[in-house]
Design a protein around this motif. Structure first.
Motif, PDB file in Angstrom:
ATOM      1  N   VAL A 107       0.840  -1.207   0.000  1.00 14.48           N
ATOM      2  CA  VAL A 107       0.000   0.000   0.000  1.00 14.48           C
ATOM      3  C   VAL A 107       0.873   1.255   0.000  1.00 14.48           C
ATOM      4  O   VAL A 107       0.624   2.208  -0.745  1.00 14.48           O
ATOM      5  N   VAL A 108       1.908   1.254   0.831  1.00 12.48           N
ATOM      6  CA  VAL A 108       2.815   2.410   0.881  1.00 12.48           C
ATOM      7  C   VAL A 108       3.516   2.578  -0.469  1.00 12.48           C
ATOM      8  O   VAL A 108       3.723   3.700  -0.944  1.00 12.48           O
ATOM      9  N   GLY A 109       3.872   1.463  -1.104  1.00 10.94           N
ATOM     10  CA  GLY A 109       4.482   1.537  -2.436  1.00 10.94           C
ATOM     11  C   GLY A 109       3.545   2.135  -3.469  1.00 10.94           C
ATOM     12  O   GLY A 109       3.984   2.906  -4.327  1.00 10.94           O
ATOM     13  N   SER A 110       2.250   1.815  -3.371  1.00 11.74           N
ATOM     14  CA  SER A 110       1.281   2.405  -4.295  1.00 11.74           C
ATOM     15  C   SER A 110       1.206   3.919  -4.108  1.00 11.74           C
ATOM     16  O   SER A 110       1.122   4.675  -5.080  1.00 11.74           O
ATOM     17  N   ILE A 111       1.245   4.363  -2.855  1.00  9.68           N
ATOM     18  CA  ILE A 111       1.233   5.805  -2.582  1.00  9.68           C
ATOM     19  C   ILE A 111       2.473   6.467  -3.167  1.00  9.68           C
ATOM     20  O   ILE A 111       2.399   7.518  -3.826  1.00  9.68           O
ATOM     21  N   ALA A 112       3.640   5.841  -2.946  1.00 14.74           N
ATOM     22  CA  ALA A 112       4.886   6.406  -3.458  1.00 14.74           C
ATOM     23  C   ALA A 112       4.878   6.451  -4.983  1.00 14.74           C
ATOM     24  O   ALA A 112       5.311   7.442  -5.593  1.00 14.74           O
ATOM     25  N   GLY A 113       4.368   5.388  -5.612  1.00 13.46           N
ATOM     26  CA  GLY A 113       4.300   5.380  -7.071  1.00 13.46           C
ATOM     27  C   GLY A 113       3.407   6.480  -7.610  1.00 13.46           C
ATOM     28  O   GLY A 113       3.719   7.116  -8.618  1.00 13.46           O
ATOM     29  N   GLY A 114       2.292   6.738  -6.923  1.00 14.72           N
ATOM     30  CA  GLY A 114       1.405   7.813  -7.344  1.00 14.72           C
ATOM     31  C   GLY A 114       2.042   9.185  -7.226  1.00 14.72           C
ATOM     32  O   GLY A 114       1.737  10.095  -8.005  1.00 14.72           O
ATOM     33  N   LEU A 115       2.948   9.346  -6.255  1.00 16.25           N
ATOM     34  CA  LEU A 115       3.591  10.635  -6.053  1.00 16.25           C
ATOM     35  C   LEU A 115       4.671  10.926  -7.096  1.00 16.25           C
ATOM     36  O   LEU A 115       4.893  12.076  -7.465  1.00 16.25           O
ATOM     37  N   ILE A 116       5.343   9.883  -7.581  1.00 18.22           N
ATOM     38  CA  ILE A 116       6.471  10.112  -8.490  1.00 18.22           C
ATOM     39  C   ILE A 116       6.104   9.975  -9.962  1.00 18.22           C
ATOM     40  O   ILE A 116       6.880  10.379 -10.831  1.00 18.22           O
ATOM     41  N   VAL A 117       4.930   9.405 -10.261  1.00 22.27           N
ATOM     42  CA  VAL A 117       4.627   9.120 -11.656  1.00 22.27           C
ATOM     43  C   VAL A 117       4.452  10.393 -12.480  1.00 22.27           C
ATOM     44  O   VAL A 117       4.846  10.445 -13.656  1.00 22.27           O
ATOM     45  N   GLY A 118       3.888  11.448 -11.888  1.00 25.40           N
ATOM     46  CA  GLY A 118       3.698  12.697 -12.629  1.00 25.40           C
ATOM     47  C   GLY A 118       4.990  13.286 -13.158  1.00 25.40           C
ATOM     48  O   GLY A 118       5.118  13.532 -14.371  1.00 25.40           O
ATOM     49  N   GLY A 133       7.373   0.847 -15.771  1.00 29.02           N
ATOM     50  CA  GLY A 133       6.627   0.339 -14.627  1.00 29.02           C
ATOM     51  C   GLY A 133       6.328  -1.145 -14.758  1.00 29.02           C
ATOM     52  O   GLY A 133       6.437  -1.903 -13.791  1.00 29.02           O
ATOM     53  N   LEU A 134       5.952  -1.579 -15.964  1.00 30.01           N
ATOM     54  CA  LEU A 134       5.718  -3.004 -16.199  1.00 30.01           C
ATOM     55  C   LEU A 134       6.986  -3.820 -15.981  1.00 30.01           C
ATOM     56  O   LEU A 134       6.950  -4.917 -15.404  1.00 30.01           O
ATOM     57  N   LEU A 135       8.120  -3.285 -16.449  1.00 32.81           N
ATOM     58  CA  LEU A 135       9.386  -4.002 -16.300  1.00 32.81           C
ATOM     59  C   LEU A 135       9.778  -4.110 -14.830  1.00 32.81           C
ATOM     60  O   LEU A 135      10.216  -5.178 -14.372  1.00 32.81           O
ATOM     61  N   VAL A 136       9.621  -3.029 -14.076  1.00 34.28           N
ATOM     62  CA  VAL A 136       9.939  -3.057 -12.639  1.00 34.28           C
ATOM     63  C   VAL A 136       9.065  -4.071 -11.916  1.00 34.28           C
ATOM     64  O   VAL A 136       9.556  -4.906 -11.139  1.00 34.28           O
ATOM     65  N   TYR A 137       7.755  -4.014 -12.179  1.00 38.00           N
ATOM     66  CA  TYR A 137       6.850  -4.935 -11.511  1.00 38.00           C
ATOM     67  C   TYR A 137       7.177  -6.387 -11.872  1.00 38.00           C
ATOM     68  O   TYR A 137       7.206  -7.268 -10.998  1.00 38.00           O
ATOM     69  N   GLY A 138       7.449  -6.648 -13.152  1.00 41.73           N
ATOM     70  CA  GLY A 138       7.765  -8.005 -13.563  1.00 41.73           C
ATOM     71  C   GLY A 138       9.054  -8.522 -12.962  1.00 41.73           C
ATOM     72  O   GLY A 138       9.110  -9.652 -12.453  1.00 41.73           O
ATOM     73  N   ALA A 139      10.108  -7.701 -12.998  1.00 46.57           N
ATOM     74  CA  ALA A 139      11.398  -8.135 -12.468  1.00 46.57           C
ATOM     75  C   ALA A 139      11.326  -8.404 -10.970  1.00 46.57           C
ATOM     76  O   ALA A 139      11.836  -9.415 -10.469  1.00 46.57           O
ATOM     77  N   VAL A 140      10.678  -7.509 -10.242  1.00 41.77           N
ATOM     78  CA  VAL A 140      10.594  -7.666  -8.793  1.00 41.77           C
ATOM     79  C   VAL A 140       9.706  -8.854  -8.432  1.00 41.77           C
ATOM     80  O   VAL A 140      10.017  -9.616  -7.497  1.00 41.77           O
ATOM     81  N   THR A 141       8.604  -9.042  -9.145  1.00 41.57           N
ATOM     82  CA  THR A 141       7.719 -10.175  -8.873  1.00 41.57           C
ATOM     83  C   THR A 141       8.451 -11.498  -9.062  1.00 41.57           C
ATOM     84  O   THR A 141       8.311 -12.427  -8.252  1.00 41.57           O
ATOM     85  N   GLY A 142       9.236 -11.610 -10.121  1.00 40.69           N
ATOM     86  CA  GLY A 142      10.010 -12.821 -10.330  1.00 40.69           C
ATOM     87  C   GLY A 142      11.063 -13.025  -9.259  1.00 40.69           C
ATOM     88  O   GLY A 142      11.303 -14.159  -8.809  1.00 40.69           O
ATOM     89  N   PHE A 143      11.676 -11.933  -8.803  1.00 40.66           N
ATOM     90  CA  PHE A 143      12.729 -12.034  -7.785  1.00 40.66           C
ATOM     91  C   PHE A 143      12.145 -12.425  -6.435  1.00 40.66           C
ATOM     92  O   PHE A 143      12.800 -13.109  -5.641  1.00 40.66           O
ATOM     93  N   ARG A 161       4.861  -2.594  -5.973  1.00 44.33           N
ATOM     94  CA  ARG A 161       3.654  -1.777  -6.017  1.00 44.33           C
ATOM     95  C   ARG A 161       3.935  -0.369  -6.528  1.00 44.33           C
ATOM     96  O   ARG A 161       3.043   0.278  -7.086  1.00 44.33           O
ATOM     97  N   VAL A 162       5.163   0.106  -6.352  1.00 48.59           N
ATOM     98  CA  VAL A 162       5.540   1.365  -6.992  1.00 48.59           C
ATOM     99  C   VAL A 162       5.417   1.217  -8.506  1.00 48.59           C
ATOM    100  O   VAL A 162       4.824   2.056  -9.196  1.00 48.59           O
ATOM    101  N   GLY A 163       5.990   0.121  -9.034  1.00 50.48           N
ATOM    102  CA  GLY A 163       5.908  -0.120 -10.468  1.00 50.48           C
ATOM    103  C   GLY A 163       4.488  -0.300 -10.950  1.00 50.48           C
ATOM    104  O   GLY A 163       4.102   0.233 -12.000  1.00 50.48           O
ATOM    105  N   LEU A 164       3.668  -1.018 -10.176  1.00 46.13           N
ATOM    106  CA  LEU A 164       2.295  -1.255 -10.599  1.00 46.13           C
ATOM    107  C   LEU A 164       1.470   0.023 -10.591  1.00 46.13           C
ATOM    108  O   LEU A 164       0.639   0.241 -11.483  1.00 46.13           O
ATOM    109  N   GLN A 165       1.701   0.893  -9.604  1.00 50.03           N
ATOM    110  CA  GLN A 165       0.973   2.162  -9.564  1.00 50.03           C
ATOM    111  C   GLN A 165       1.390   3.069 -10.718  1.00 50.03           C
ATOM    112  O   GLN A 165       0.555   3.802 -11.270  1.00 50.03           O
ATOM    113  N   ILE A 166       2.651   3.021 -11.093  1.00 49.53           N
ATOM    114  CA  ILE A 166       3.108   3.776 -12.256  1.00 49.53           C
ATOM    115  C   ILE A 166       2.389   3.295 -13.508  1.00 49.53           C
ATOM    116  O   ILE A 166       1.942   4.097 -14.344  1.00 49.53           O
TER     117      ILE A 166
END
Length: 250
Positions: A107-118, A133-143, A161-166
């Protein structure tokens, strides 16, 4: 869950939704003037014409059609949301409290992603940021599937979640830039309907495969899936051509 049990968690969840519904009802009653209900056959014909023209926008414009296909594929890859309890228990030997902390980090990652995406979209363009964002989410999910330490998995949950929110915010910008205003409700409803159909299918398949191979392998598969999605978004000409036009939306 550790404090009040799963029943208490479900009761709290139900209470918050009931409270939200009550507030919406009160707001509509006091501040929203309802539109007059028309029984004219012309109004129904106009509605059907608007629906047909909105769906035509989806299938006749390459950029929007590509956006819809990618949205469906992204929804299909979100099956890891149902596998977290199994992963925490089988691989990390964690408890419900540990799972709760992982979810909080997300949840905190989603908030952070929303703040930096703009700022990121303003600097690099929406299409490139979405693929990143897709690449970050995919790489981290696999790791996450191969990490045996709970603390590190919690940190990775934050990053994923930062990547997913982006991705979510960039998709909204792409949608607003690609779909004409008069068709956004129709196309948006179509996308939501497809997502609601595709996600249960992917969750059902993921549950079956998780019983056969374990949740860790499914996390790796999801990571590869999203990495492929990142490459598709990055290489799709109809999305790349709109990067300059869409950057102002940030």
């Amino acid at each position: 869950m550790a404090l009040v049990g799963i029943g208490g968690v479900l009761a709290t969840d139900a209470l918050t939704f009931t409270l939200a519904a009550s507030l919406i009802f009160i707001g509509i009653r006091h501040w929203v003037r309802p539109a007059p209900v028309s029984t004219d056959n012309a109004s129904r014909l106009m509605f059907l014409a608007t629906l047909r023209s909105g769906l035509a926008v989806v299938f006749q414009r390459p950029a929007i059609r590509t956006f819809v296909v990618i949205g469906i594929m992204v929804n299909m890859g979100m099956f890891t949301t149902a596998l977290w309890p199994g992963l925490v228990e089988s691989r990390l030997h964690g408890t419900a409290t540990d799972l709760g902390w992982i979810m909080v980090a997300g949840v905190v990652g989603s908030i952070a992603g929303g703040l930096i995406v703009g700022p990121l979209e303003g600097r690099f363009g929406v299409g490139y940021v979405a693929s990143a964002g897709l690449l970050v989410y995919g790489a981290v999910t696999g790791f996450i599937a191969i990490v045996p330490w709970l603390t590190l998995v919690t940190a990775l949950s934050f990053v994923s979640r930062v990547g997913l929110q982006i991705v979510s915010s960039s998709s909204t910008a792409l949608f607003q830039a690609s779909v004409p205003t008069e068709h956004r409700a129709t196309v948006g409803g179509f996308l939501n309907a497809i997502g609601l159909i595709g996600l249960p299918v992917s969750l059902t398949i993921a549950g079956y495969l998780s019983n056969r191979f374990g949740p860790g392998d499914l996390f790796i598969a999801s990571g590869v899936w999203f990495a492929v999605m990142a490459a598709i978004v990055f290489r799709t000409r109809s999305l790349r051509q709109r990067v300059a036009d869409m950057a102002h939306l940030a």
